[in-house]
Scaffold this active site. Structure first.
Site, short mmCIF file in Angstrom:
data_model
loop_
_atom_site.label_atom_id
_atom_site.label_comp_id
_atom_site.label_asym_id
_atom_site.label_seq_id
_atom_site.Cartn_x
_atom_site.Cartn_y
_atom_site.Cartn_z
N LYS A 104 46.53 13.52 43.84
CA LYS A 104 47.44 14.59 43.27
C LYS A 104 48.87 14.24 42.98
O LYS A 104 49.34 14.71 41.82
CB LYS A 104 47.44 15.87 44.11
CG LYS A 104 45.90 16.52 44.25
CD LYS A 104 45.26 16.96 42.88
CE LYS A 104 43.88 17.64 42.97
NZ LYS A 104 43.42 18.24 41.79
N ASN B 14 41.12 20.74 35.37
CA ASN B 14 41.06 21.76 36.85
C ASN B 14 40.27 21.05 37.73
O ASN B 14 40.27 21.28 39.08
CB ASN B 14 40.68 23.16 36.48
CG ASN B 14 40.48 24.04 37.82
OD1 ASN B 14 41.46 23.99 38.59
ND2 ASN B 14 39.53 24.32 38.14
N ASP C 281 31.48 22.99 34.01
CA ASP C 281 31.20 22.78 35.33
C ASP C 281 29.93 22.06 35.69
O ASP C 281 28.97 22.09 34.81
CB ASP C 281 31.27 24.20 35.97
CG ASP C 281 31.70 24.36 37.50
OD1 ASP C 281 32.75 24.72 37.72
OD2 ASP C 281 30.72 23.81 38.22
N ILE D 192 39.75 29.14 41.05
CA ILE D 192 41.02 29.03 40.09
C ILE D 192 40.51 28.97 38.83
O ILE D 192 40.97 29.44 38.00
CB ILE D 192 41.69 27.97 40.49
CG1 ILE D 192 42.36 28.12 42.00
CG2 ILE D 192 42.82 27.60 39.53
CD1 ILE D 192 43.26 26.97 42.44
N TYR E 23 43.08 12.50 48.69
CA TYR E 23 43.40 13.54 47.89
C TYR E 23 45.14 13.86 47.48
O TYR E 23 45.31 13.97 46.28
CB TYR E 23 42.85 14.74 48.67
CG TYR E 23 43.10 15.98 48.03
CD1 TYR E 23 42.10 16.50 46.98
CD2 TYR E 23 44.29 16.83 48.39
CE1 TYR E 23 42.51 17.52 46.27
CE2 TYR E 23 44.25 18.03 47.62
CZ TYR E 23 43.57 18.50 46.54
OH TYR E 23 43.79 19.82 45.84
#
Length: 266
Positions: free
Chosen positions: A162, A90, A37, A18, A158
């Site tokens: 989120k 991200n 990254d 993504i 998780y």
């Protein structure tokens, strides 16, 4: 072309999937892109591929679990391009071996996912916002997940992390809107990233498709185009929102697919 012309963007977790799709689309539409990254080689390769096509990009190391590394990524962006207009937070982690149900979850894994999935969003925004204010505004985009809107048998940390990203997005939007800074999130469903294709067997993919309203799975570009929209002035009156990009997977009655199958047998 030119939907984000001359804007400066930092994408965390931008070496693949993504993040990479978003970096490519932003660069193609005129942005100067910094790809951060943990996979430094992948980030630099992605940036070099963009430069070979005539776009402006650079790849750097970013460890989203480390506060100093996040600050260094923002600082690098400012040193390289003088400002920042777009921040795409991200990076996100999950671990099916340790992130279990509430009784059995590894508590160290809980702390790790909260640190990376939520705190990295806070820190990226914390360090970017003062520069965005100087620039006259900006757009912060966060990767949430449909796991933040529904319960599951596993991935307790998780999902909770989120959900926190969804609400943190609202807080950032509320606190800095008067500075012309917008903050929105994207909540993907199952997206066929290279990692998903590699790790998810066909039986699992079939289950997801069964409950999608649409007869196919999402691709990284489906998220990338949403990110591009939120980064551009086309969304200048949208803030504090989480756009669910999940093919209608969570839209209908969850028993509908089974009732349809029963009707087809009749």
């Amino acid at each position: 072309m030119g939907r984000v012309q001359n804007k400066v963007a930092l994408i965390t977790g931008g070496a693949s999937g993504i993040g990479l799709s978003s970096a490519i689309l932003l660069a193609q539409e005129g942005a100067k892109v910094v790809i951060g990254d943990y996979n430094t080689e992948g980030a630099k390769k992605a940036a070099n591929n963009l430069k070979e096509q005539g776009f402006e990009a650079v790849g750097i190391f970013l460890d989203a679990s480390k506060q100093e590394s996040i600050k260094e990524a923002i600082d690098f962006t400012i040193e390289q391009y003088g400002t920042i207009h777009i921040l795409y937070n991200n990076v996100g982690l999950t671990n099916l071996q340790k992130d279990l149900d509430v009784v059995n979850i590894d508590l160290d894994e809980w702390d790790r996912l909260m640190n990376v999935n939520v705190k990295s969003v806070l820190l990226g925004s914390r360090y970017a916002i003062p520069h965005m204010i100087k620039a006259g505004g900006g757009s912060i985009i966060n990767t949430a997940s449909m796991a933040g809107f529904a319960g599951d048998s596993l991935r307790s940390a998780y999902g909770a992390s989120k959900a926190a990203v969804v609400n943190l997005t609202r807080y950032i939007a509320s606190q800095y809107g008067k500075d012309n800074i917008r903050c929105n999130a994207v909540a993907p469903g199952l997206i066929l990233t290279p990692a998903a294709k590699k790790n998810l067997p066909p039986a699992v993919l079939n289950i997801f498709e069964k409950y999608n309203a649409l007869p196919y799975h999402g691709e990284p570009e489906d998220i990338g185009y949403t990110v591009l929209f939120l980064a551009s002035d086309e969304s200048k009156f949208i803030t504090g929102q989480t756009i669910q990009v999940e093919g209608g997977h969570y839209m209908g009655n969850p028993s509908m697919a089974d009732f349809n199958a029963l009707s087809n047998k009749a």
